[in-house]
Design a protein around this motif. Structure first.
Motif, PDB file in Angstrom:
ATOM      1  N   GLN A 136      41.988  87.939  64.725  1.00  0.00           N
ATOM      2  CA  GLN A 136      43.169  88.394  65.461  1.00  0.00           C
ATOM      3  C   GLN A 136      42.952  88.184  66.955  1.00  0.00           C
ATOM      4  N   ILE A 137      43.918  87.503  67.573  1.00  0.00           N
ATOM      5  CA  ILE A 137      43.880  87.254  69.019  1.00  0.00           C
ATOM      6  C   ILE A 137      44.180  88.567  69.731  1.00  0.00           C
ATOM      7  N   THR A 138      43.313  88.921  70.679  1.00  0.00           N
ATOM      8  CA  THR A 138      43.620  90.124  71.454  1.00  0.00           C
ATOM      9  C   THR A 138      44.020  89.791  72.879  1.00  0.00           C
ATOM     10  N   ASP A 139      43.697  88.580  73.301  1.00  0.00           N
ATOM     11  CA  ASP A 139      44.039  88.226  74.676  1.00  0.00           C
ATOM     12  C   ASP A 139      43.628  86.795  74.974  1.00  0.00           C
ATOM     13  N   ARG A 140      43.940  86.361  76.211  1.00  0.00           N
ATOM     14  CA  ARG A 140      43.337  85.149  76.763  1.00  0.00           C
ATOM     15  C   ARG A 140      42.147  85.606  77.609  1.00  0.00           C
ATOM     16  N   SER A 141      41.118  84.823  77.657  1.00  0.00           N
ATOM     17  CA  SER A 141      39.964  85.259  78.462  1.00  0.00           C
ATOM     18  C   SER A 141      40.321  85.324  79.942  1.00  0.00           C
ATOM     19  N   LYS A 142      41.326  84.526  80.364  1.00  0.00           N
ATOM     20  CA  LYS A 142      41.730  84.610  81.770  1.00  0.00           C
ATOM     21  C   LYS A 142      42.613  85.830  82.038  1.00  0.00           C
ATOM     22  N   ASP A 143      43.107  86.448  80.981  1.00  0.00           N
ATOM     23  CA  ASP A 143      44.027  87.578  81.143  1.00  0.00           C
ATOM     24  C   ASP A 143      43.371  88.919  80.847  1.00  0.00           C
ATOM     25  N   VAL A 144      42.357  88.886  79.986  1.00  0.00           N
ATOM     26  CA  VAL A 144      41.731  90.137  79.554  1.00  0.00           C
ATOM     27  C   VAL A 144      41.227  90.886  80.792  1.00  0.00           C
ATOM     28  N   ILE A 145      41.344  92.190  80.772  1.00  0.00           N
ATOM     29  CA  ILE A 145      41.002  92.989  81.955  1.00  0.00           C
ATOM     30  C   ILE A 145      39.598  93.547  81.810  1.00  0.00           C
ATOM     31  N   LYS A 146      38.762  93.272  82.775  1.00  0.00           N
ATOM     32  CA  LYS A 146      37.386  93.740  82.705  1.00  0.00           C
ATOM     33  C   LYS A 146      37.244  94.986  83.562  1.00  0.00           C
ATOM     34  N   SER A 147      37.216  96.106  82.881  1.00  0.00           N
ATOM     35  CA  SER A 147      37.227  97.402  83.571  1.00  0.00           C
ATOM     36  C   SER A 147      35.888  98.086  83.329  1.00  0.00           C
ATOM     37  N   GLY A 148      35.095  98.179  84.369  1.00  0.00           N
ATOM     38  CA  GLY A 148      33.782  98.819  84.241  1.00  0.00           C
ATOM     39  C   GLY A 148      32.911  98.160  83.189  1.00  0.00           C
ATOM     40  N   GLY A 149      32.988  96.832  83.114  1.00  0.00           N
ATOM     41  CA  GLY A 149      32.140  96.106  82.171  1.00  0.00           C
ATOM     42  C   GLY A 149      32.707  96.035  80.756  1.00  0.00           C
ATOM     43  N   GLU A 150      33.771  96.787  80.478  1.00  0.00           N
ATOM     44  CA  GLU A 150      34.396  96.733  79.144  1.00  0.00           C
ATOM     45  C   GLU A 150      35.713  95.968  79.218  1.00  0.00           C
ATOM     46  N   TRP A 151      36.162  95.423  78.044  1.00  0.00           N
ATOM     47  CA  TRP A 151      37.369  94.619  78.039  1.00  0.00           C
ATOM     48  C   TRP A 151      38.585  95.415  77.548  1.00  0.00           C
ATOM     49  N   ILE A 152      39.690  95.178  78.211  1.00  0.00           N
ATOM     50  CA  ILE A 152      40.965  95.768  77.772  1.00  0.00           C
ATOM     51  C   ILE A 152      41.909  94.625  77.406  1.00  0.00           C
ATOM     52  N   SER A 153      42.506  94.691  76.223  1.00  0.00           N
ATOM     53  CA  SER A 153      43.405  93.632  75.752  1.00  0.00           C
ATOM     54  C   SER A 153      44.798  93.833  76.337  1.00  0.00           C
ATOM     55  N   THR A 154      45.253  92.853  77.117  1.00  0.00           N
ATOM     56  CA  THR A 154      46.589  92.989  77.696  1.00  0.00           C
ATOM     57  C   THR A 154      47.664  92.838  76.622  1.00  0.00           C
ATOM     58  N   ILE A 155      47.374  92.044  75.579  1.00  0.00           N
ATOM     59  CA  ILE A 155      48.378  91.848  74.515  1.00  0.00           C
ATOM     60  C   ILE A 155      48.631  93.153  73.766  1.00  0.00           C
ATOM     61  N   ASP A 156      47.562  93.906  73.507  1.00  0.00           N
ATOM     62  CA  ASP A 156      47.741  95.198  72.830  1.00  0.00           C
ATOM     63  C   ASP A 156      48.635  96.115  73.660  1.00  0.00           C
ATOM     64  N   LEU A 157      48.370  96.151  74.954  1.00  0.00           N
ATOM     65  CA  LEU A 157      49.164  97.018  75.822  1.00  0.00           C
ATOM     66  C   LEU A 157      50.625  96.564  75.862  1.00  0.00           C
ATOM     67  N   GLU A 158      50.825  95.245  75.918  1.00  0.00           N
ATOM     68  CA  GLU A 158      52.200  94.715  75.959  1.00  0.00           C
ATOM     69  C   GLU A 158      52.952  95.041  74.667  1.00  0.00           C
ATOM     70  N   ASN A 159      52.272  94.822  73.535  1.00  0.00           N
ATOM     71  CA  ASN A 159      52.912  95.121  72.248  1.00  0.00           C
ATOM     72  C   ASN A 159      53.323  96.586  72.169  1.00  0.00           C
ATOM     73  N   LEU A 160      52.456  97.432  72.682  1.00  0.00           N
ATOM     74  CA  LEU A 160      52.745  98.859  72.650  1.00  0.00           C
ATOM     75  C   LEU A 160      53.938  99.177  73.551  1.00  0.00           C
ATOM     76  N   ALA A 161      53.917  98.627  74.762  1.00  0.00           N
ATOM     77  CA  ALA A 161      54.965  98.954  75.736  1.00  0.00           C
ATOM     78  C   ALA A 161      56.348  98.500  75.266  1.00  0.00           C
ATOM     79  N   VAL A 162      56.425  97.311  74.639  1.00  0.00           N
ATOM     80  CA  VAL A 162      57.749  96.855  74.188  1.00  0.00           C
ATOM     81  C   VAL A 162      58.282  97.707  73.045  1.00  0.00           C
ATOM     82  N   GLY A 163      57.428  98.552  72.475  1.00  0.00           N
ATOM     83  CA  GLY A 163      57.902  99.472  71.448  1.00  0.00           C
ATOM     84  C   GLY A 163      58.762 100.583  72.044  1.00  0.00           C
ATOM     85  N   HIS A 164      58.691 100.793  73.335  1.00  0.00           N
ATOM     86  CA  HIS A 164      59.512 101.817  73.981  1.00  0.00           C
ATOM     87  C   HIS A 164      60.975 101.359  73.983  1.00  0.00           C
ATOM     88  N   PRO A 165      61.893 102.223  73.597  1.00  0.00           N
ATOM     89  CA  PRO A 165      63.289 101.792  73.405  1.00  0.00           C
ATOM     90  C   PRO A 165      63.977 101.265  74.671  1.00  0.00           C
TER      91      PRO A 165
END
Ligand SMILES: Nc1ncnc2c1ncn2[C@@H]1O[C@H](COP(=O)(O)OP(=O)(O)OP(=O)(O)O)[C@@H](O)[C@H]1O
Ligand SMILES: Nc1ncnc2c1ncn2[C@@H]1O[C@H](COP(=O)(O)OP(=O)(O)OP(=O)(O)O)[C@@H](O)[C@H]1O
Ligand SMILES: [Mg+2]
Ligand SMILES: [Mg+2]
Lengths: 541, 541
Positions: A429-458
């Motif tokens: 499962q693709i979680t992000d592009r390596s150029k887009d993934v957010i490196k926060s304190g040495g850990e990775w945050i998937s921007t795609i996961d966040l986007e998918n979640l946000a578009v769920g808001h009505p």
């Protein structure tokens, strides 16, 4: 000691020869650029390809010459492919949705020597021809009656031109490793990069694509490639369909819901493939009209993550199997297809939909692994994500002209630039592009996961997440939102909607509202542009 | 100009690597030679193959060495294949049904350096070992508890031997054109001839075999190869099944109806393949017991023409799709598979059965034509028959040691020795062997057609037709009959039964009754022997 088996090079003209011999009468139906539906057959396609090859050879085009196409999916475009390859040339598909300057840049980079162009794109060529000094010949794919007046030089009308050949010609002799096709990447993360397919890679890719657990298509299928031939090789369907003798239905330039439905219905299409946005349009049209899809059995969706709602509609409402696929121009393009192994085969309902969110396992011919930044293998546990790397006979070994050399390592692995996890049964499962993934304190945050979640808001129409600089954590996520018409959610509405559904430290540090999110010519979010737009943005303290 | 795609050689160890990575837990179930059902997985098969390769390399076996196997279909035999290939060696399957002297002849011809042998065949090796001077090592595929006393030298017990390896080994580096497997033809028409498969031919053949319109198998299938691994490469299933991740069920040495039924039922087999005689036994068993085949969806039948009665029983009584296939050891072996193109897809009942008597169309990767004796192409009209010639990446280019050079022409066509017609939709039907076809007054008579007709007579158990010399017509057909127990038809009963169903001049000139018709080790009628038997026969004036 060598085996004592025949030398039988894997070259593309064998595909159209096979189709013409074993499936001569199988139809290729096109919505022509001029308007009407046009019916032809593999036998005709081969005859006309031979004439094209004969003419190109006669006019001095040689092995390895790049010959561009700027055209919709039609039988004519398919003939052009086989004609160019049959002359030993390299078909180079151009994306007409790019700006003319970008097209000229790509043509110059590839040094295209001729171009086959649809009637509708003659104005583009008129704009750029003078900027492309290598361009020696322009073939307008129409007949005399439709031939436009043009200021272009060295231009011919396709049907007139073809009538000058008798087809008494043998395909130019090529080796299986010779180049035969070319396509530039979409340019989502930077300049487009040229991928140079070989005869061998195209033939092997076509075989892989047809396998039961990949696309799973055969001679009784009717295939509608909505995915354009100029987008990542039409996902190989221009080779796969004639190789298996399937009827082809070509949509030309009309990809709206109504036009696609018309073809699905009238031609009894059983199999189709395209990016998610095309299916959104079709599903909307079906809902408005109450039409059904009685003939269609399977749809392959890829190029971007397939939203769950699309999969559910197809499967539950229209009884059409969805195969979620991941691929890249660099992979010819198929990399994985989410069909069911026995481990998942008895799932139904929501539990099945969960799996279909994944991009799926790699078929034989695609090796896959995930690594950390240092190149260490990561476990296949369905959670740990890392750089997705691939190897295979239909995977690029370098880019044309040498760009992006850092993506290829010395063990032959190509770093896809995607970030993914793989589960214990091999489902990626693709979680992000390596150029887009957010490196926060040495850990990775998937921007795609966040986007998918946000578009769920009505109240949210579209969402994009980018990383912005942070003094302590290096980077933190910023959520960029386009509101739905007439809605005006507060930042906190959206953030509290997300809270609890993700790890706490993944929650965006801020929300920005914009009128529009920039997109590429293939409809993907252009994060490079978005990052530029928010370059001076300061996160709240 | 070469394409810029990865070098990714088509080598067989990639198949088992793929299976172990993508389908590690998929079962390989065997009826062991010792008796019990044994369950293992692709992951285990790969681990143990690696150990075999490690041991073979350690003991001095080298790239290209032929290593024989004399074994039934079991997971052990499969491990041996991948172990031998993984050491750079050439697995050489031997048919245990041959006379020991024939086996020794073949081993000497191939210069086998080692042999993996089933417990049950140790007596054969004891008989011939001293006649095969190249043979350096004998591995008895069993554990210490079952290891027999033997006079053989250089013999080891497989499980003991394996325990001496840790599997810390990398597959020996081979190129895709290197030899990896070897199989001798059945010897129906003369001495057996050696076919030397390459890694490339095996991999491409496996891909072709899996395609929807060939065998059409995927990861959710459960495959029972009844066809032995020593018979024409197990029709490629030893490569195809792991390539697609299908569960494998291996029947060991028991191929009677009851034993096969037990496996079909207990393991929920969906796909199986074997020669017609195996299916006769199964169908008889089913009829006697009233058992059904609820799990089985498809059976591939080939190696000899599939009698219509078998196809009808499977399809009409048991709802199992029959795919009639034609192949040869020289073709790896698949040449054609009678699946339905759209032109025939809506046929049902008898009209469908008519088509299923044909051996069917060639898949992509098999080129096919029919010619007259002078090499001129014959039309595809479903009537005109001639020499069947083929080309393809999994077709032999010559025999090992150089026999039969006249079967290969300078355009790469291999003369199959079969005689066939091809219909307008590409469906091929074998009418005879070129060595068997009767040339009567310059025209050809199909002995197979006559035999099929003759066995339709209620008193006839088996029938064979051979040509005997004739002063005016060169050759005329003699019908040789084995009567059914307790029946005694007159010559004229049979001839008048045949009259009117064939062209008048095809009617046999005479009928001879015999107690037995000679057969080969693979169960085919041995016409060479029959012709010898009737060498002095004079036709009635
Ligand atoms: N099913 C999918 N789910 C998520 N992402 C996908 C899927 N299929 C394709 N993609 C994305 O599309 C990419 C391939 O797209 P393409 O080759 O058209 O060019 P691009 O990567 O968008 O552009 P560029 O390489 O020039 O930046 C993949 O690397 C991946 O990021
Ligand atoms: N479906 C079929 N119908 C009719 N004949 C078939 C079919 N399948 C295979 N055959 C016959 O079997 C032959 C291939 O068999 P194989 O390779 O086992 O050796 P053989 O031809 O019997 O022996 P040899 O070549 O040594 O004389 C084909 O050439 C063909 O004559
Ligand atoms: Mg990319
Ligand atoms: Mg033969």
């Amino acid at each position: 000691m060598h085996g004592l088996m025949q030398e039988w090079p894997l070259v593309c003209h064998k595909i159209i020869d096979f189709a013409a011999l074993q499936h001569p009468g199988r139809e290729v139906v096109s919505r022509s650029v001029e308007g009407p539906i046009v019916r032809t057959t593999y036998s005709d396609v081969r005859d006309r390809s031979l004439k094209i090859a004969q003419l190109l050879a006669r006019e001095g085009f040689r092995k390895g010459d790049r010959i561009a196409t700027l055209a919709w999916n039609t039988a004519l475009h398919l003939e052009a492919w086989y004609g160019i390859m049959g002359a030993g040339g390299v078909y180079h598909t151009l994306n007409p949705r790019l700006f003319p300057d970008q097209i000229a840049w790509i043509m110059n980079h590839a040094e295209d020597r001729a171009i086959f162009v649809d009637l509708s794109f003659v104005p583009i060529v008129e704009k750029i021809a003078s900027q492309v000094p290598t361009l020696k010949k322009i073939i307008v794919m129409t007949d005399a009656a439709h031939m436009p007046e043009t200021v272009l030089e060295n231009v011919v009308c396709y049907e007139d031109w073809l009538s000058g050949a008798d087809g008494d010609f043998a395909w130019v002799d090529v080796g299986e490793n010779d180049a035969c096709g070319m396509c530039y990447t979409s340019g989502t993360t930077g300049d487009p990069k040229g991928v140079l397919y070989s005869h061998r890679s195209n033939v092997l890719h076509a075989m892989m694509a047809a396998l039961p657990d990949a696309m799973g298509v055969g001679a009784r299928d009717v295939i509608l490639p909505v995915v354009p031939m100029f987008h990542a090789n039409a996902w190989g369907l221009g080779q796969t369909a004639p190789m298996i003798g399937a009827k082809l239905v070509m949509p030309g330039g009309r990809m709206d819901g109504e036009s696609i439905y018309e073809l699905l219905d009238a031609e009894k299409v059983t199999f189709t493939a395209a990016v998610p946005t095309v299916w959104l349009m079709l599903l909307q049209y079906l809902e408005q009209t109450g039409n059904k899809l009685p003939h269609l059995t399977k749809v392959v969706i890829g190029g971007a993550a397939c939203p769950r709602a699309i999969t559910e509609k197809f499967e539950k409402v229209y009884d059409v199997e969805v195969v979620h696929a991941w691929g890249m121009t660099e992979m010819s393009p198929l990399g994985s297809l989410c069909t069911m192994k026995p481990e998942y085969a008895d799932r139904t309902g929501d539990r099945l939909m969960d799996i279909k969110q994944k991009q799926g396992p790699a078929p034989f011919g695609v090796e896959m692994k995930i690594t950390d930044d240092a190149g260490n293998d990561l476990p296949w546990d369905g959670k740990t994500f890392g750089r997705l790397k691939v190897r295979g006979p239909a995977v690029a070994s370098s880019y044309y002209g040498g760009a992006g050399a850092e993506q290829f390592d010395d063990e032959g692995w190509f770093d896809t630039g995607d970030v993914a996890h793989i589960d214990e049964f091999g489902y990626m499962q693709i979680t992000d592009r390596s150029k887009d993934v957010i490196k926060s304190g040495g850990e990775w945050i998937s921007t795609i996961d966040l986007e998918n979640l946000a578009v769920g808001h009505p109240d949210v129409a579209e969402a994009a997440v980018i990383g912005v600089a942070h003094p302590k954590w290096d980077e933190r996520p910023l959520l960029v939102i386009v509101k739905k018409d007439g809605k005006s959610p507060a930042k906190n509405d959206i953030l509290s909607f997300m809270e609890g559904k993700i790890a706490k430290w993944w929650l965006p540090d801020d929300v920005a509202f914009v009128d529009e999110i920039p997109h590429t010519a293939t409809g993907k979010i252009k994060k490079t542009a978005l990052r530029k737009q928010f370059a001076d943005y300061k996160l709240p303290a």
